[in-house]
Structure formats: C-alpha cells, structure tokens
Enzyme design. Structure first.
Site, PDB file in Angstrom:
ATOM      1  NE  ARG A 125       6.085  97.517  35.072  1.00 51.96           N
ATOM      2  CZ  ARG A 125       5.080  97.624  35.928  1.00 51.96           C
ATOM      3  NH1 ARG A 125       4.822  98.776  36.504  1.00 51.96           N
ATOM      4  NH2 ARG A 125       4.334  96.573  36.190  1.00 51.96           N
ATOM      5  CE  LYS A 147      27.310  96.389  25.705  1.00 55.39           C
ATOM      6  NZ  LYS A 147      28.383  95.533  25.152  1.00 55.39           N
ATOM      7  CD  GLU A 189      38.486  97.014  28.590  1.00 53.80           C
ATOM      8  OE1 GLU A 189      38.204  97.524  27.491  1.00 53.80           O
ATOM      9  OE2 GLU A 189      38.137  95.863  28.919  1.00 53.80           O
ATOM     10  CE  LYS A 231      31.311 102.124  26.511  1.00 53.69           C
ATOM     11  NZ  LYS A 231      31.451 101.189  27.592  1.00 53.69           N
ATOM     12  CD  GLU A 241      27.862  94.822  21.549  1.00 54.99           C
ATOM     13  OE1 GLU A 241      28.076  95.433  22.608  1.00 54.99           O
ATOM     14  OE2 GLU A 241      28.225  93.654  21.362  1.00 54.99           O
ATOM     15  NE  ARG A 246      28.024  99.623  24.035  1.00 50.28           N
ATOM     16  CZ  ARG A 246      27.386 100.219  25.023  1.00 50.28           C
ATOM     17  NH1 ARG A 246      26.254 100.849  24.782  1.00 50.28           N
ATOM     18  NH2 ARG A 246      27.853 100.203  26.259  1.00 50.28           N
ATOM     19  CG  ASN A 250      32.557  93.213  22.144  1.00 43.84           C
ATOM     20  OD1 ASN A 250      32.439  93.794  23.205  1.00 43.84           O
ATOM     21  ND2 ASN A 250      31.520  92.783  21.431  1.00 43.84           N
ATOM     22  CG  HIS A 253      36.586  92.244  25.389  1.00 44.60           C
ATOM     23  ND1 HIS A 253      37.365  93.301  24.979  1.00 44.60           N
ATOM     24  CD2 HIS A 253      36.118  92.588  26.615  1.00 44.60           C
ATOM     25  CE1 HIS A 253      37.356  94.241  25.907  1.00 44.60           C
ATOM     26  NE2 HIS A 253      36.614  93.838  26.924  1.00 44.60           N
ATOM     27  CG  HIS A 257      35.271  87.587  27.630  1.00 49.19           C
ATOM     28  ND1 HIS A 257      34.085  88.006  27.083  1.00 49.19           N
ATOM     29  CD2 HIS A 257      35.667  88.589  28.445  1.00 49.19           C
ATOM     30  CE1 HIS A 257      33.786  89.203  27.540  1.00 49.19           C
ATOM     31  NE2 HIS A 257      34.732  89.583  28.360  1.00 49.19           N
ATOM     32  CG  HIS A 270      38.214  92.459  31.915  1.00 48.11           C
ATOM     33  ND1 HIS A 270      37.607  91.458  31.176  1.00 48.11           N
ATOM     34  CD2 HIS A 270      37.946  93.616  31.256  1.00 48.11           C
ATOM     35  CE1 HIS A 270      36.996  91.991  30.131  1.00 48.11           C
ATOM     36  NE2 HIS A 270      37.188  93.296  30.153  1.00 48.11           N
TER      37      HIS A 270
HETATM   38  N1  GLY Z   1      32.386  97.564  27.561  1.00 44.50           N
HETATM   39  C1  GLY Z   1      31.861  97.365  26.284  1.00 44.50           C
HETATM   40  C2  GLY Z   1      30.648  98.176  26.006  1.00 44.50           C
HETATM   41  O1  GLY Z   1      30.294  99.032  26.805  1.00 44.50           O
HETATM   42  O2  GLY Z   1      30.023  97.968  24.988  1.00 44.50           O
END
Ligand code: GLY
Length: 370
Positions: A125, A147, A189, A231, A241, A246, A250, A253, A257, A270
C-alpha cells in the site's frame, strides 16, 4: 561544476528536493539515508539500456550506505510499461522481502519512473521511492510531480496513481549517452514549459536554443532547472490535476498524442509529436483567442532551432478527431486544448467538432493531405 536544488512544496505532503548536477551517483545513497534513516533494503528498478551504464554505480552507492540493494532489470522500451512487467517488479519486491521501510529507486527514463513509481505506490500500500532520471525528458518533466502509471492495450497511462518521490536526483552527466532523437525529444518538453511558463523563460530559451541543441553544459543545467522550478510551482498549486492548473502541462499533447497513435508509436518521438501539437495549438490561439501571429512565428523558430521541424505526417480530420476522442485526457466526450494567448498566458478550451474539423483540415492540407 554547476549544481541546483529545487524544493517541491506540496500542501499537506512532505516537501522534497530535486537536485540537478553532474556526478551524483557516488553520494546518492548518503542523501537517501539522511531522508530514510531506518531503510534497510533498496530495490533499484532499471531497464536493459540503463543498467549496463549506471546500475553498478548506483548499487555500490547503496551498498556503501548500508542498504543491501538489489537490481531489477526489465527490457527497455514503452512496450514494457505494462501489467506483466509490473507484476515482475511486485514479485521481485516480495521475493526480496522488501518491507515498509524499503525504498524503490527508479533509475532511468520516463518508462522506468512511471512503472517503478507505480510499483512503489502500490506495494504494501505504498513505500518510499526515489527518482533518478537519466533522460532529458524525465529530468525536465516526468520525474517531478508524482504521476505514475502503466499502459493498457486500450491506451497509454490508463492505470496509475499520484505518488510523490522522497527525492529526485537528476545527474546531468548521464545525458551524455542520449542520442540526438532523444535529445530533441526532451527539448520539445522544454519548449512546452517555456511557452506556458512566462515571457522570460520563452525569451531566454529562444535566445539559447542553439546552445541547448548543441548540449552546452551551462545552458542544459539552466534549462532543466527552469523547467523543474516551473513544474514544482504548477504541481504545488494543483497536484492531482483537479484545479485546472496542472492541465497546462498538456500543452501540445492533444494533437501530439493523436499523431503518436496514428503514425504508429515510436515513429516520431513523444517530444517531436508534442512540438507538432504546439504548432497546431498556437495557430488555434491566433484563430480563437486573438493571439498574435508573432507568437506562432517565434514558437516555430524556436522548435526549428531545437531540431523539431514540422513533421510530414498527417491524416484526415475525422481520423484525427477519433484518435483524440479515445485519449484519456478527453473529458465527457469533449476534446480539450491548452491554447496559448501569449508566452505565459493560456486557456483550456473545449473545441467543438466543426471548428476542429476546419482547423485540422487546414493542418492536413498544409501537409499535402486532401
Ligand atoms: N507530464 C505532465 C504532468 O506531469 O502532469
């Protein structure tokens, strides 16, 4: 040698450091020891590309600091980011009797960070983990912010968790082994962060794009540090998000994507697909939000200078819309874009199918698709 430390401060969560400097592997485990005085075992999760390069150095660092480490290696590549590999990691953690005081060390690029992070989020957990990113993309984006995820056959990153690392060690010396494609991928990025963050970052990057593309050490260090500061601020405001902040990460993206999916994953990196998405979203900015054409021109010039030229792939508008609708970032069947108005100023908009069809049609025609 330059070195930077950025603190990620989250409300109601422990803060953590991101250290950006070359040559960190020797004392990496000493830093982890200060954070986790009770930890007895370290599980170093890495892939078949990175293990031969840095596996021993990291393992020896953890041995010297008294961690009794072991290495779990999986085949390099996005194809490994699945439930089978995750099961392999869980079994290794259980077989090696990792307890709640154990620590997972994610040594590698975005795939490793995502998968090892998710293993750490779920095993017993949740146990502590450290991010040791080795690619430019992972240093500027994926290793920070918590993430974690694996892919399903149905789509990328569909199963995951928010789980913050206890420490991030971005050893810039490991960037020396990246090929040009991987370098440009990370630059995509960085360009995204710069345009979304501020006029100052965008201006600085535009002036220093050549130096970044040629991997000038000081410029690389500053670019990574600026991205991590950006960030950290975004994640501090909207960790999961949910607050509409956040989502700015994107940028590029939505189309990016779809391009990755329709052209076949891996055909374009990417970051290169995201760069194409930025070109498209900036044009939406002009058409829908009154952004100046100069912004589009400046961004095009920046992406060109970072070796991310406009790509030659396209598809008809309805095919692209279908691909966008199957993306996990779609909400309630609506396609959402981060649309810039100027460097440092953006909005998130749902763009309806008719408007989107018109702009995607123009995009496809610009590439020779009728
Ligand atoms: N790579 C996008 C984020 O971390 O929200």
């Amino acid at each position: 040698m330059s070195s930077a430390r950025v603190v990620v401060n989250l409300p109601n969560k422990p803060s953590y450091d991101v250290r950006i400097a070359p040559g960190q592997y020797a004392d990496l485990a000493d830093r982890v020891r200060e954070l986790l005085p009770k930890a007895s075992r370290a599980a170093i999760i890495t892939d078949s590309n990175v293990n031969p390069l840095y596996g021993d150095a990291v393992r020896e660092s953890f041995e010297r600091a008294g961690f009794d480490p072991f290495i779990f290696e999986f085949p390099a590549g996005e194809a490994s980011k699945n439930s089978q590999s995750l099961m392999g990691i869980w079994s290794a953690l259980a077989g090696q009797k990792i307890d709640r005081d154990g620590v997972v060390v994610a040594l590698g690029g975005g795939v490793t960070g995502d998968m090892a992070g998710f293993a750490a989020a779920t095993f017993l957990r949740g146990i502590a983990y450290v991010q040791v990113p080795t690619t430019l993309l992972a240093m500027v984006d994926s290793s920070v912010g918590g993430k974690t995820a694996i892919d399903l056959d149905e789509g990328k990153n569909l199963v995951g968790a928010f789980k913050q690392p206890v420490y991030v060690a971005a050893d810039t010396a490991s960037l020396a082994t990246l090929d040009d494609r991987e370098w440009a991928c990370g630059c995509g990025e960085i360009a995204k962060s710069a345009l979304i963050d501020s006029p100052d970052f965008f201006e600085w990057l535009s002036q220093n794009a050549g130096l970044l593309a040629s991997r000038d050490e000081k410029t690389v260090q500053e670019a990574i540090t600026r991205c991590v500061v950006f960030k950290a601020n975004v994640v501090a405001e909207d960790e999961e998000e949910r607050a509409g902040v956040r989502e700015c990460l994107n940028y590029g993206h939505t189309l990016g994507h779809a391009v990755e999916k329709l052209s076949g994953f891996g055909v374009y990196s990417h970051g290169h697909a995201v760069a194409e998405g930025m070109r498209f979203a900036a044009r939406l900015g002009v058409a829908l939000e009154g952004a100046p054409l100069d912004m589009v021109r400046a961004q095009d010039a920046l992406l060109d200078a970072l070796n991310l030229p406009a790509i030659d792939f396209s598809a008809d508008a309805d095919t692209v819309i279908d691909a966008m609708l199957s993306d996990k970032k779609t909400r309630g069947g609506k396609i959402r874009f981060v649309i810039p108005k100027a460097p440092g100023s953006w909005v998130v908009r749902e763009v309806g199918p008719d408007v989107l069809r018109e702009h995607l049609g123009a995009w496809a025609r610009s590439k020779g698709v009728r």
